[in-house]
Design a protein around this motif. Structure first.
Motif, PDB file in Angstrom:
ATOM      1  N   GLY A   1       0.592  -0.706   0.054  1.00  0.00           N
ATOM      2  CA  GLY A   1       0.025   0.303   0.163  1.00  0.00           C
ATOM      3  C   GLY A   1       0.650   1.092   0.112  1.00  0.00           C
ATOM      4  O   GLY A   1       1.005   1.868  -0.768  1.00  0.00           O
ATOM      5  N   ARG A   2       1.659   1.641   0.547  1.00  0.00           N
ATOM      6  CA  ARG A   2       2.182   2.683   1.144  1.00  0.00           C
ATOM      7  C   ARG A   2       3.097   2.682  -0.245  1.00  0.00           C
ATOM      8  O   ARG A   2       3.307   3.863  -0.623  1.00  0.00           O
ATOM      9  N   ALA A   3       3.961   1.607  -0.279  1.00  0.00           N
ATOM     10  CA  ALA A   3       4.557   1.598  -2.412  1.00  0.00           C
ATOM     11  C   ALA A   3       3.786   1.862  -4.074  1.00  0.00           C
ATOM     12  O   ALA A   3       4.306   2.105  -4.745  1.00  0.00           O
ATOM     13  N   GLY A   4       2.008   2.691  -3.275  1.00  0.00           N
ATOM     14  CA  GLY A   4       1.594   2.741  -4.738  1.00  0.00           C
ATOM     15  C   GLY A   4       1.149   1.473  -5.212  1.00  0.00           C
ATOM     16  O   GLY A   4       0.190   2.071  -6.369  1.00  0.00           O
ATOM     17  N   TYR A   5       1.011  -0.043  -4.540  1.00  0.00           N
ATOM     18  CA  TYR A   5       0.222  -0.756  -5.002  1.00  0.00           C
ATOM     19  C   TYR A   5      -0.777  -1.184  -4.710  1.00  0.00           C
ATOM     20  O   TYR A   5      -0.772  -2.624  -3.788  1.00  0.00           O
ATOM     21  N   LEU A   6      -1.722  -0.121  -4.629  1.00  0.00           N
ATOM     22  CA  LEU A   6      -2.810  -0.757  -3.876  1.00  0.00           C
ATOM     23  C   LEU A   6      -3.697  -1.603  -4.248  1.00  0.00           C
ATOM     24  O   LEU A   6      -4.407  -2.533  -3.421  1.00  0.00           O
ATOM     25  N   ALA A   7      -3.690  -1.969  -5.695  1.00  0.00           N
ATOM     26  CA  ALA A   7      -4.890  -2.710  -6.356  1.00  0.00           C
ATOM     27  C   ALA A   7      -4.151  -4.204  -5.627  1.00  0.00           C
ATOM     28  O   ALA A   7      -5.132  -5.648  -5.628  1.00  0.00           O
ATOM     29  N   LYS A   8      -2.911  -4.346  -5.871  1.00  0.00           N
ATOM     30  CA  LYS A   8      -3.003  -5.515  -5.489  1.00  0.00           C
ATOM     31  C   LYS A   8      -2.341  -6.137  -3.603  1.00  0.00           C
ATOM     32  O   LYS A   8      -2.543  -7.270  -3.498  1.00  0.00           O
ATOM     33  N   ALA A   9      -2.144  -4.779  -3.187  1.00  0.00           N
ATOM     34  CA  ALA A   9      -2.480  -5.171  -2.310  1.00  0.00           C
ATOM     35  C   ALA A   9      -4.045  -5.666  -1.060  1.00  0.00           C
ATOM     36  O   ALA A   9      -4.213  -6.238  -0.077  1.00  0.00           O
ATOM     37  N   PHE A  10      -5.248  -5.562  -2.344  1.00  0.00           N
ATOM     38  CA  PHE A  10      -6.147  -5.615  -2.476  1.00  0.00           C
ATOM     39  C   PHE A  10      -6.431  -6.575  -2.378  1.00  0.00           C
ATOM     40  O   PHE A  10      -7.555  -7.505  -1.599  1.00  0.00           O
ATOM     41  N   GLY A  11      -5.681  -6.982  -3.242  1.00  0.00           N
ATOM     42  CA  GLY A  11      -6.043  -8.535  -3.855  1.00  0.00           C
ATOM     43  C   GLY A  11      -5.325  -9.325  -2.266  1.00  0.00           C
ATOM     44  O   GLY A  11      -5.897 -10.624  -2.368  1.00  0.00           O
ATOM     45  N   LEU A  12      -3.995  -9.090  -1.973  1.00  0.00           N
ATOM     46  CA  LEU A  12      -3.947  -9.518  -1.084  1.00  0.00           C
ATOM     47  C   LEU A  12      -4.300 -10.279  -0.151  1.00  0.00           C
ATOM     48  O   LEU A  12      -4.554 -10.604   1.264  1.00  0.00           O
ATOM     49  N   VAL A  13      -5.635  -8.887   0.854  1.00  0.00           N
ATOM     50  CA  VAL A  13      -6.090  -8.786   1.836  1.00  0.00           C
ATOM     51  C   VAL A  13      -7.297  -9.647   1.968  1.00  0.00           C
ATOM     52  O   VAL A  13      -7.870 -10.652   2.058  1.00  0.00           O
ATOM     53  N   LYS A  14      -8.157  -9.733   0.062  1.00  0.00           N
ATOM     54  CA  LYS A  14      -9.236 -10.577  -0.575  1.00  0.00           C
ATOM     55  C   LYS A  14      -8.749 -11.915  -0.171  1.00  0.00           C
ATOM     56  O   LYS A  14      -9.470 -12.787  -0.427  1.00  0.00           O
ATOM     57  N   SER A  15      -7.629 -12.405  -0.983  1.00  0.00           N
ATOM     58  CA  SER A  15      -7.027 -14.300  -0.855  1.00  0.00           C
ATOM     59  C   SER A  15      -6.533 -14.391   0.838  1.00  0.00           C
ATOM     60  O   SER A  15      -5.977 -15.746   1.165  1.00  0.00           O
ATOM     61  N   MET A  16      -6.485 -13.581   1.890  1.00  0.00           N
ATOM     62  CA  MET A  16      -5.673 -14.218   2.808  1.00  0.00           C
ATOM     63  C   MET A  16      -6.515 -15.312   2.983  1.00  0.00           C
ATOM     64  O   MET A  16      -7.563 -15.375   3.272  1.00  0.00           O
ATOM     65  N   PRO A  17      -5.429 -15.933   4.012  1.00  0.00           N
ATOM     66  CA  PRO A  17      -6.241 -17.515   4.079  1.00  0.00           C
ATOM     67  C   PRO A  17      -6.742 -17.033   6.203  1.00  0.00           C
ATOM     68  O   PRO A  17      -8.078 -18.259   6.432  1.00  0.00           O
ATOM     69  N   VAL A  18      -6.769 -15.973   6.497  1.00  0.00           N
ATOM     70  CA  VAL A  18      -7.597 -15.119   8.034  1.00  0.00           C
ATOM     71  C   VAL A  18      -8.208 -14.181   7.281  1.00  0.00           C
ATOM     72  O   VAL A  18      -7.766 -13.635   6.586  1.00  0.00           O
ATOM     73  N   ASN A  19      -9.517 -13.475   7.803  1.00  0.00           N
ATOM     74  CA  ASN A  19     -10.077 -12.840   8.536  1.00  0.00           C
ATOM     75  C   ASN A  19      -9.224 -11.535   8.662  1.00  0.00           C
ATOM     76  O   ASN A  19      -8.399 -11.128   9.729  1.00  0.00           O
TER      77      ASN A  19
END
Length: 202
Positions: free
Chosen positions: A68-86
């Protein structure tokens, strides 16, 4: 130290959290990506087999913060959605903070929706970040709307209180308290303290 030198240390949960967190705060995307690639490219699947460390939400959160800090917001959001934990409120706020830093409105409402699902008490910090994001873009009507929502939430929540024990007696104070039996003396003493503080430059 990165990347190869990290292998000189005995790696455990705390070391990996610290390393990823340091990368996020230093803006060291390459080093953070290197650590993440050795942990696992998507959901840290190599972490346990390589280093005997079971991935936890803190590891995910640090990498989300880094992206997120580096500006890769889409990738960060995708990671959040694919995390195995809530994802917890800390992760959603980190992502919302990144949206504010990069003036990106694409994910803001989805993030706020997730914060609201976690619970209304978690939204206040998110609302502040969203309000600041709108303000940075000059969207003052949106800022006003968010602040009204924040006011309603504050009115619905329990009023915070502080307690102090003096000579075996517990005194309880609430925001804008006028009910304490010695409130006049307390306010007078507070006023004196503030005056003295100003005299010495505070």
């Amino acid at each position: 130290m990165f990347p190869q030198d990290v292998l000189l240390f005995k790696l455990n949960e705390a070391v990996l959290v610290c390393a990823l967190s340091a990368c996020a705060h230093l803006g060291s995307l390459d080093q953070g990506n290197w650590i993440h690639s050795h942990i696992g490219s998507s959901i840290f699947y190599n972490m346990e087999s390589l280093w005997g460390v079971v991935p936890k939400i803190e590891h995910h959160g640090c990498y989300v913060d880094l992206l997120g800090r580096a500006g890769y917001l889409a990738k960060a959001f995708g990671l959040v959605k694919s995390m195995p934990v809530n994802p917890d409120v800390v992760i959603w706020r980190a992502l919302l903070s990144a949206c504010r830093i990069h003036r990106n409105l694409n994910f803001r409402e989805r993030i706020i929706n997730h914060l609201e699902l976690i619970g209304p008490r978690s939204c206040v910090g998110g609302d502040v970040l969203l309000s600041n994001l709108y303000a940075s873009l000059g969207k003052w009507k949106k800022v006003d709307l968010i602040r009204k929502i924040m006011g309603k939430r504050t009115n619905q929540s329990d009023i915070g209180c502080s307690c102090i024990e003096v000579n075996g007696i517990v005194h309880e104070f609430r925001i804008a308290d006028v009910l304490h039996i010695e409130i006049a003396q307390i306010r007078q003493k507070l006023s004196e303290i503030l005056k003295r503080a100003r005299l010495v430059g505070y």
